[in-house]
Motif scaffolding. Sequence first.
Motif, mmCIF file in Angstrom:
data_model
loop_
_atom_site.group_PDB
_atom_site.id
_atom_site.type_symbol
_atom_site.label_atom_id
_atom_site.label_comp_id
_atom_site.label_asym_id
_atom_site.label_seq_id
_atom_site.Cartn_x
_atom_site.Cartn_y
_atom_site.Cartn_z
ATOM 1 N N PRO A 1 0.821 -1.223 0.000
ATOM 2 C CA PRO A 1 0.000 0.000 0.000
ATOM 3 C C PRO A 1 0.854 1.273 0.000
ATOM 4 O O PRO A 1 0.510 2.255 -0.670
ATOM 5 N N ILE A 2 1.968 1.236 0.731
ATOM 6 C CA ILE A 2 2.834 2.421 0.758
ATOM 7 C C ILE A 2 3.576 2.574 -0.569
ATOM 8 O O ILE A 2 3.770 3.689 -1.067
ATOM 9 N N ARG A 3 3.981 1.450 -1.160
ATOM 10 C CA ARG A 3 4.590 1.514 -2.502
ATOM 11 C C ARG A 3 3.650 2.193 -3.486
ATOM 12 O O ARG A 3 4.060 3.071 -4.261
ATOM 13 N N GLN A 4 2.372 1.799 -3.478
ATOM 14 C CA GLN A 4 1.409 2.387 -4.409
ATOM 15 C C GLN A 4 1.201 3.875 -4.117
ATOM 16 O O GLN A 4 1.056 4.687 -5.041
ATOM 17 N N LEU A 5 1.167 4.230 -2.845
ATOM 18 C CA LEU A 5 1.050 5.645 -2.481
ATOM 19 C C LEU A 5 2.210 6.445 -3.065
ATOM 20 O O LEU A 5 2.010 7.489 -3.706
ATOM 21 N N LEU A 6 3.425 5.951 -2.869
ATOM 22 C CA LEU A 6 4.609 6.669 -3.355
ATOM 23 C C LEU A 6 4.618 6.753 -4.878
ATOM 24 O O LEU A 6 4.910 7.812 -5.457
ATOM 25 N N LEU B 1 -7.224 10.690 -2.902
ATOM 26 C CA LEU B 1 -7.885 10.658 -4.209
ATOM 27 C C LEU B 1 -7.119 9.796 -5.206
ATOM 28 O O LEU B 1 -7.706 8.986 -5.935
ATOM 29 N N LEU B 2 -5.812 9.969 -5.262
ATOM 30 C CA LEU B 2 -5.014 9.262 -6.263
ATOM 31 C C LEU B 2 -4.871 7.772 -5.959
ATOM 32 O O LEU B 2 -4.618 6.977 -6.875
ATOM 33 N N THR B 3 -5.001 7.392 -4.699
ATOM 34 C CA THR B 3 -4.837 5.979 -4.342
ATOM 35 C C THR B 3 -6.158 5.287 -4.046
ATOM 36 O O THR B 3 -6.180 4.063 -3.813
ATOM 37 N N ALA B 4 -7.264 6.075 -4.033
ATOM 38 C CA ALA B 4 -8.579 5.532 -3.686
ATOM 39 C C ALA B 4 -8.531 4.822 -2.334
ATOM 40 O O ALA B 4 -9.085 3.725 -2.143
ATOM 41 N N SER B 5 -7.819 5.424 -1.392
ATOM 42 C CA SER B 5 -7.723 4.871 -0.041
ATOM 43 C C SER B 5 -7.802 6.027 0.949
ATOM 44 O O SER B 5 -8.081 7.162 0.570
ATOM 45 N N SER B 6 -7.569 5.756 2.214
ATOM 46 C CA SER B 6 -7.697 6.804 3.228
ATOM 47 C C SER B 6 -6.508 6.777 4.176
ATOM 48 O O SER B 6 -5.662 5.877 4.114
ATOM 49 N N ASN C 1 -3.909 8.555 4.320
ATOM 50 C CA ASN C 1 -2.579 8.695 3.728
ATOM 51 C C ASN C 1 -1.765 9.815 4.382
ATOM 52 O O ASN C 1 -0.531 9.794 4.332
ATOM 53 N N GLU C 2 -2.436 10.776 4.980
ATOM 54 C CA GLU C 2 -1.694 11.854 5.632
ATOM 55 C C GLU C 2 -0.822 11.310 6.758
ATOM 56 O O GLU C 2 0.343 11.697 6.904
ATOM 57 N N GLN C 3 -1.374 10.387 7.534
ATOM 58 C CA GLN C 3 -0.590 9.805 8.620
ATOM 59 C C GLN C 3 0.576 8.985 8.068
ATOM 60 O O GLN C 3 1.681 8.999 8.636
ATOM 61 N N ILE C 4 0.328 8.288 6.960
ATOM 62 C CA ILE C 4 1.419 7.516 6.346
ATOM 63 C C ILE C 4 2.543 8.456 5.910
ATOM 64 O O ILE C 4 3.728 8.176 6.130
ATOM 65 N N LEU C 5 2.178 9.575 5.286
ATOM 66 C CA LEU C 5 3.191 10.535 4.848
ATOM 67 C C LEU C 5 3.958 11.110 6.032
ATOM 68 O O LEU C 5 5.182 11.287 5.971
ATOM 69 N N LEU C 6 3.245 11.394 7.125
ATOM 70 C CA LEU C 6 3.909 11.869 8.334
ATOM 71 C C LEU C 6 4.881 10.829 8.867
ATOM 72 O O LEU C 6 6.018 11.147 9.257
ATOM 73 N N ASP C 7 4.441 9.568 8.874
ATOM 74 C CA ASP C 7 5.312 8.496 9.365
ATOM 75 C C ASP C 7 6.542 8.332 8.477
ATOM 76 O O ASP C 7 7.662 8.110 8.972
ATOM 77 N N LEU C 8 6.331 8.420 7.172
ATOM 78 C CA LEU C 8 7.462 8.301 6.248
ATOM 79 C C LEU C 8 8.448 9.450 6.443
ATOM 80 O O LEU C 8 9.667 9.255 6.376
ATOM 81 N N GLU C 9 7.905 10.646 6.679
ATOM 82 C CA GLU C 9 8.806 11.783 6.918
ATOM 83 C C GLU C 9 9.568 11.582 8.220
ATOM 84 O O GLU C 9 10.768 11.833 8.297
ATOM 85 N N ASN C 10 8.870 11.103 9.247
ATOM 86 C CA ASN C 10 9.544 10.826 10.522
ATOM 87 C C ASN C 10 10.618 9.762 10.363
ATOM 88 O O ASN C 10 11.671 9.815 11.001
ATOM 89 N N ALA C 11 10.329 8.817 9.484
ATOM 90 C CA ALA C 11 11.278 7.722 9.266
ATOM 91 C C ALA C 11 12.429 8.114 8.358
ATOM 92 O O ALA C 11 13.369 7.337 8.176
#
Length: 886
Positions: free
Chosen positions: A249-254, A270-275, A277-287
């Motif tokens: 799911p994160i691969r598809q988001l990226l 919108l682009l991934t038809a999922s929900s 994603n903001e938290q995922i982006l925050l986690d990726l930035e933290n990581a």
Amino acid sequence: MRDRIVSRAALFDQLDRANRITEMSAPAGSGKTTLLRSWVETSDLAERAAQVSGEARDPRRFWPTVVAALRGTAAGSALVRPLTTAPDLDGWAVVEQLLSDLGPLPERLWLIIDDLHELAGTQTLHQLQLLMMRAPAELRFVLATRHDMRLGLHRLRLDGELTEIRASQLRFTREESGALLDAAGVTLSENAADQLHRRTEGWAAGLRLAALSLAGHPDPERFAAEFSGSERTVADYLLAEVLDRQPEPIRQLLLRTSVLERVNGELADLLTASSENEQILLDLENAGAFVIAADPQRSWFRYHRLFADLLQHELRRTDSARLPALHSTAADWYAANGYVIEAVRHAQAAQCWEQAVRLLSDHWVDLYLDGRIGTAQELLAGFPASAATADAELSVLMAVRDLDHGSLLKAERRLALAVDQSTTVPADRRTHFEAMCTVLRLRIARRRGNLPTVAEQAQRLLTVVETADAQRLGVGDGLQALALISLGSAEISALRIGGANRHLEQGIDLARRIGRPYLELAGLVHEAQLVVASSYTAGADLSLRAIELAKRHGWNDKPVTAVAHTVHAAALVAQGHTTEAEFWINQARRTLRPQENPVAAFKLHYVHARIQLARGEHVAALATLDEVEHLSRALGTPHVLRPMARAHMLHALVRLDETARVEQLLADMDADERDGTPARTAQAALRLAQANPRAARDLLPSDADDPRAGTRPLWRVAAFLLDALACDALGRTQDASDALERAFDAAAPDNLLLPFLLHPAPALLKRHAEARTAHPRLLGEVLSRLQADEDATQAATAPGASESVSVSVPTSAHLREPLSGSEMRVLRYLPTNLSGPEIAAELSLSVNTVRTHMRHVYEKLGAHSRFEAVELARSYGLVAPAVGLR
């Protein structure tokens, strides 16, 4: 390549001064391991630092490694007991043993743990936390991790015992990047090295991978310019270390959001038809997974350039059919949320040409009023040529592009084509279309100098601002300000001073109130042109305000700013400051091209000619004035300055003793121009050259209020000065003195030196200095300048003339010793905002030479800073007086 060769002194120093625990958190390839290794070597810590890796996650493997590393140090070898690996080894017991052994630690010892993130979720990490919390003060920990760990370090942070080093600090500076390339034996031009540094964003692994690829490369310059995340070595690294480690799911988001320059949670959903994603982006930035917050609120994110390149390449390789839909979805979201530029770009990428045209058309006036012409040009370049032939609104936009590229004829033809296509414009867009055409006609007319058309189109704009379309698009007030400023500019040239002043003030005030600084800039420039006609000091003040406004907004390269530079140069040359005036003219010349803006080019060349005349360069001035005359013929309406330019041409010819040509040019003039003050002043100079002072006096005003003197102060001063010369030639000494005093009366308010340089009369001025005068300072300044010019001329023509010739300064100036010619040239640039290297480039000198001259200038003036040197130079009359901002 030995990485230790690249010195990172600031980071080494930070590690040397670090607190009890140092956490170094940054993504893969940031150079953590290399930095720690080179720090240990550089700081001579080999006997005092134990280094281990977190890859040995199991306590039965990790703790024996730690004990062995500690025993390998000088202090640890005497204190730490050996540890035998055993299947039942208890990590907690090992920690207690280490705390006991290291209790009496006599000197500082470092335990460096690399790849700490590998211990996440293990008992080993909890045991390490216990060791860190209870260890003696002399045991220092350095922890390197790809992302922040939950170590309970907040208490240490509050107590000031935690040092944190982040990815931003680990990025290589431009200088460090250059050192790394040098260490790899890679030679690049400055431009290519700059490009490579920007592409990698100082990412250590990216730079090293580039260096490896560049070594022995047949075309390193091209490679550096094209280096991207899809380059094989970089792509392999990022795939293995970053992308392939992510869940699907994160691969598809990226991958899907890589089509965007920046992304937020809603758009990602919108682009991934999922929900979520903001938290995922925050986690990726933290990581630290190459996701970077693009705003302080961390609501928008972007990807590292090389990572974005990789993602886009991978998306095209694995799912290219999805690209148009992704771009179309993005265009709709950006348009609905007011991000017009992004919306147009994505509509173009999706080849939704009609949507892209409407979006750009609706907001083109807004872009123009904000001075974002370059952005509009970039967007227009994204349309295929075939689209313009079928769409009237796009034809108008293409005509704007032609105009901004300097093709007036092509813009006019394209506008005519758009008008022919206007029947295809939908009824609800007709008013908007007409407004666009009106703004374009207005701009063309201003470039052409066609004043009646400027006034006509400006009046038409004033009616457009009341339309629903203008209000809907939020540009009504902006168009009104544009119309008022355009009316004012037309009235300046028509010499309707009252109307020009009123309309310009209204337009500038409105532009300021509605937050349109680019329109305010245009208004200030036109107002400066109006004011400088009657007061050069006030005109210099106003033009400098315009220049400062342009500088604050990054508009130094705009044509309107070049006009401000020209006005400022005109004021400076009128006051005799030719070197500073030439600096501003050169600034204008870098931006203006005659074919794009003949009106502005006319003014630029005219001011340049006055600089040349003031220096006595009459042949060069005549060539420049010929160009002025050529440009004037391209204007739709005769320029108000043309009679003055032609009068200066006559003056240059008189000084070159081409009197027959002067007579012919005067005979060819129409009666109104020949009877105007500029031409009559030139005729008087001719009669004086022909030894006919009585005829010269007949041509000149005998009183300051004589209407033949005109309203421009320079011509009044010149008229009185020539009258003084004529009286002196007739032996009427008192009349000559009276006329000369009137010249100084007229020159004093603006400190006008130019007429005295164009019509030098040193003998008359020296006699006047011995009599009583109300203007001793101005008279002394004129005499000093004439003497300096004479000395410079003699030095330039003397055998073996060199740069060491000293320049004469006012007798009241107590310099420690005279300035050399080179020092004077450098001094003239000190009041500008140019740095030392920029001054060196202007003078074609080395930076060291300029700095040497600056040091000598400071010493001779008795100054301790650049500011103080400028102030002292002004007090001595060596540079122009300061112009205050009002």
